[in-house]
Design an enzyme around this catalytic site. Structure first.
Site, PDB file in Angstrom:
ATOM      1  N   TYR A  27     -26.734  -4.394  27.008  1.00 21.56           N
ATOM      2  CA  TYR A  27     -25.545  -4.573  26.077  1.00 21.56           C
ATOM      3  C   TYR A  27     -24.298  -4.568  26.311  1.00 21.56           C
ATOM      4  O   TYR A  27     -23.703  -4.752  25.749  1.00 21.56           O
ATOM      5  CB  TYR A  27     -24.460  -2.211  26.043  1.00 21.56           C
ATOM      6  CG  TYR A  27     -24.926  -1.497  25.364  1.00 21.56           C
ATOM      7  CD1 TYR A  27     -25.038  -1.248  24.137  1.00 21.56           C
ATOM      8  CD2 TYR A  27     -22.994  -1.535  25.217  1.00 21.56           C
ATOM      9  CE1 TYR A  27     -24.083  -0.666  23.084  1.00 21.56           C
ATOM     10  CE2 TYR A  27     -22.380  -0.602  24.548  1.00 21.56           C
ATOM     11  CZ  TYR A  27     -23.404  -0.270  23.334  1.00 21.56           C
ATOM     12  OH  TYR A  27     -22.204   0.178  22.372  1.00 21.56           O
TER      13      TYR A  27
ATOM     14  N   LYS B  13     -22.864  -7.032  23.154  1.00 14.64           N
ATOM     15  CA  LYS B  13     -21.727  -6.948  22.767  1.00 14.64           C
ATOM     16  C   LYS B  13     -20.542  -7.871  22.977  1.00 14.64           C
ATOM     17  O   LYS B  13     -20.145  -8.488  21.742  1.00 14.64           O
ATOM     18  CB  LYS B  13     -21.337  -5.208  22.899  1.00 14.64           C
ATOM     19  CG  LYS B  13     -21.889  -4.123  22.202  1.00 14.64           C
ATOM     20  CD  LYS B  13     -21.917  -4.349  21.086  1.00 14.64           C
ATOM     21  CE  LYS B  13     -22.683  -2.858  20.933  1.00 14.64           C
ATOM     22  NZ  LYS B  13     -22.639  -2.488  19.294  1.00 14.64           N
TER      23      LYS B  13
HETATM   24  N1  NAD Z   1     -21.373   6.373  20.050  1.00  9.57           N
HETATM   25  C1  NAD Z   1     -20.386   4.883  21.214  1.00  9.57           C
HETATM   26  O1  NAD Z   1     -19.638   5.457  22.201  1.00  9.57           O
HETATM   27  C2  NAD Z   1     -20.571   4.151  20.584  1.00  9.57           C
HETATM   28  C3  NAD Z   1     -19.199   3.025  21.194  1.00  9.57           C
HETATM   29  C4  NAD Z   1     -18.951   1.388  20.886  1.00  9.57           C
HETATM   30  C5  NAD Z   1     -19.672   1.327  20.102  1.00  9.57           C
HETATM   31  N2  NAD Z   1     -21.020   1.586  19.352  1.00  9.57           N
HETATM   32  C6  NAD Z   1     -21.908   1.436  18.260  1.00  9.57           C
HETATM   33  O2  NAD Z   1     -21.590   1.581  17.232  1.00  9.57           O
HETATM   34  C7  NAD Z   1     -23.117   1.228  16.582  1.00  9.57           C
HETATM   35  C8  NAD Z   1     -23.718   2.663  16.090  1.00  9.57           C
HETATM   36  O3  NAD Z   1     -23.330   3.184  17.120  1.00  9.57           O
HETATM   37  P1  NAD Z   1     -23.585   4.968  17.126  1.00  9.57           P
HETATM   38  O4  NAD Z   1     -23.104   5.760  18.158  1.00  9.57           O
HETATM   39  O5  NAD Z   1     -23.297   5.157  15.879  1.00  9.57           O
HETATM   40  O6  NAD Z   1     -25.634   5.474  16.883  1.00  9.57           O
HETATM   41  P2  NAD Z   1     -26.335   6.962  16.650  1.00  9.57           P
HETATM   42  O7  NAD Z   1     -27.220   7.141  17.361  1.00  9.57           O
HETATM   43  O8  NAD Z   1     -25.578   7.961  16.862  1.00  9.57           O
HETATM   44  O9  NAD Z   1     -26.675   6.413  15.304  1.00  9.57           O
HETATM   45  C9  NAD Z   1     -27.094   5.090  14.674  1.00  9.57           C
HETATM   46  C10 NAD Z   1     -28.102   4.863  13.634  1.00  9.57           C
HETATM   47  O10 NAD Z   1     -28.445   4.167  13.636  1.00  9.57           O
HETATM   48  C11 NAD Z   1     -29.933   4.392  12.430  1.00  9.57           C
HETATM   49  N3  NAD Z   1     -30.854   3.457  12.972  1.00  9.57           N
HETATM   50  C12 NAD Z   1     -31.236   3.336  14.398  1.00  9.57           C
HETATM   51  N4  NAD Z   1     -31.822   2.488  14.451  1.00  9.57           N
HETATM   52  C13 NAD Z   1     -31.910   1.242  13.357  1.00  9.57           C
HETATM   53  C14 NAD Z   1     -33.365   0.434  13.060  1.00  9.57           C
HETATM   54  N5  NAD Z   1     -33.410  -0.377  13.752  1.00  9.57           N
HETATM   55  N6  NAD Z   1     -32.063  -0.242  12.074  1.00  9.57           N
HETATM   56  C15 NAD Z   1     -31.607   0.791  11.029  1.00  9.57           C
HETATM   57  N7  NAD Z   1     -31.134   1.524  11.586  1.00  9.57           N
HETATM   58  C16 NAD Z   1     -30.981   2.043  12.422  1.00  9.57           C
HETATM   59  C17 NAD Z   1     -29.424   6.038  13.146  1.00  9.57           C
HETATM   60  O11 NAD Z   1     -30.661   6.734  11.929  1.00  9.57           O
HETATM   61  C18 NAD Z   1     -28.304   6.243  13.017  1.00  9.57           C
HETATM   62  O12 NAD Z   1     -28.094   7.046  11.356  1.00  9.57           O
HETATM   63  C19 NAD Z   1     -23.829   0.835  17.524  1.00  9.57           C
HETATM   64  O13 NAD Z   1     -23.657  -0.896  17.077  1.00  9.57           O
HETATM   65  C20 NAD Z   1     -22.836   1.285  18.799  1.00  9.57           C
HETATM   66  O14 NAD Z   1     -23.428   0.118  19.972  1.00  9.57           O
HETATM   67  C21 NAD Z   1     -21.259   2.943  19.173  1.00  9.57           C
END
Ligand code: NAD
Length: 263
Positions: free
Chosen positions: A168, A172
């Site tokens: 990760y 990132k």
């Molecule tokens: N949640 C956090 O704390 C956080 C922090 C920093 C960065 N991020 C980044 O933000 C982004 C979104 O994270 P999130 O927390 O909303 O994730 P999440 O898991 O809550 O939601 C992800 C969404 O992506 C979809 N998904 C999953 N696999 C997929 C695939 N193979 N192809 C297309 N869609 C797919 C899921 O169905 C869901 O709707 C990611 O890149 C994550 O690394 C999240």
């Protein structure tokens, strides 16, 4: 003394008529990005592996008076990315905004990690961003304009430390520099490429961490603002980078982290 001609600051946040594509738009941060860009006037293509989730977000958009359509997309499938972006461009004639949001984490000790897991995270968090950006970028180059927003993470700026999450951090961190490199390469085409780096956000991705009270305490104590972010708290940053409000900004990673990286 020369005066600035009158203008509307809030109008700079409108993106009426733009076509936006959000990967992983069916939930978490992607859902918020979809709703925010639609409220600001864009037609939003919500692309998600979960067809029902994408359709539900489009339902929210249309119920609020906006426009959007749902696309079934697994970003692990490079051929499908090419096909979907081609179909979106054919249907709408253009792609103005791409939000590279889909991503995941696999928190396990590096010494026990298989190459299979490593490669999975590379594809999910890094390679597909190249493929999506290349495909959408071709249309943006033809148009002479576009904006790409990558969802990085504070974990792309620091090395973590309280649980193992090596691929990760690797991906990132790469997203932060992919943002700079593509911004430099495509600025002459009128394409701006930026990123946001969120802290821990209350989404499904952090459900396991949030189920562990000790981990929660460590994260909250480590955060100057003392809490996780809500997904809605990413909306302003994403819209800023997607809109004329950030017209002179490119190659930038906007940290939205309650102070995590300030200390
Ligand atoms: N949640 C956090 O704390 C956080 C922090 C920093 C960065 N991020 C980044 O933000 C982004 C979104 O994270 P999130 O927390 O909303 O994730 P999440 O898991 O809550 O939601 C992800 C969404 O992506 C979809 N998904 C999953 N696999 C997929 C695939 N193979 N192809 C297309 N869609 C797919 C899921 O169905 C869901 O709707 C990611 O890149 C994550 O690394 C999240």
């Amino acid at each position: 003394m020369a005066e600035t001609p009158s203008f509307s600051t809030l109008a700079l946040f409108r993106i009426d008529g733009d076509v936006a594509l959000i990967t992983g738009g069916g939930g978490g941060l992607g859902r918020i990005a979809s709703l925010a860009l639609a409220e600001a006037g864009a037609h939003v293509c919500v692309a998600d592996i979960d067809a029902d989730a994408a359709q539900a977000v489009v339902g929210e958009i249309t119920a609020a008076g906006g426009g959007g359509d749902a696309w079934t997309l697994d970003v692990m499938d490079n051929d499908r990315i090419v096909a979907v972006i081609g179909e979106i461009a054919a249907r709408h004639g253009r792609i103005d905004v791409l939000v590279n949001n889909a991503g995941t984490a696999r928190r396990e000790p590096t010494a026990d990690m298989t190459l299979e897991v490593w490669n999975l995270i590379m594809q999910m968090n890094q390679t597909q961003i190249f493929v999506c950006s290349r495909e959408a970028g071709r249309h943006m180059i033809r148009q002479g304009s576009g904006r790409i927003i990558n969802i990085a993470s504070i974990m792309g700026l620091v090395g973590g430390g309280f649980y193992p999450n090596f691929p990760y951090h690797a991906t990132k961190g790469a997203v932060v520099n992919m943002t700079r490199a593509l911004a430099a390469e495509w600025a002459s085409h009128g394409i701006r490429v930026n990123a946001i780096a969120p802290t821990f956000v209350v989404t499904d991705l952090t459900a396991k961490v949030r189920a562990e009270p000790e981990k929660m305490r460590i994260i909250e104590d480590r955060t100057p603002m003392g809490r996780f972010a809500q997904p809605e708290e990413m909306a302003g940053g994403i819209l800023y980078l997607a809109s004329p409000a950030s017209a002179m900004v490119t190659g930038h990673t906007l940290v939205i982290d309650g102070g995590w990286t300030a200390i």
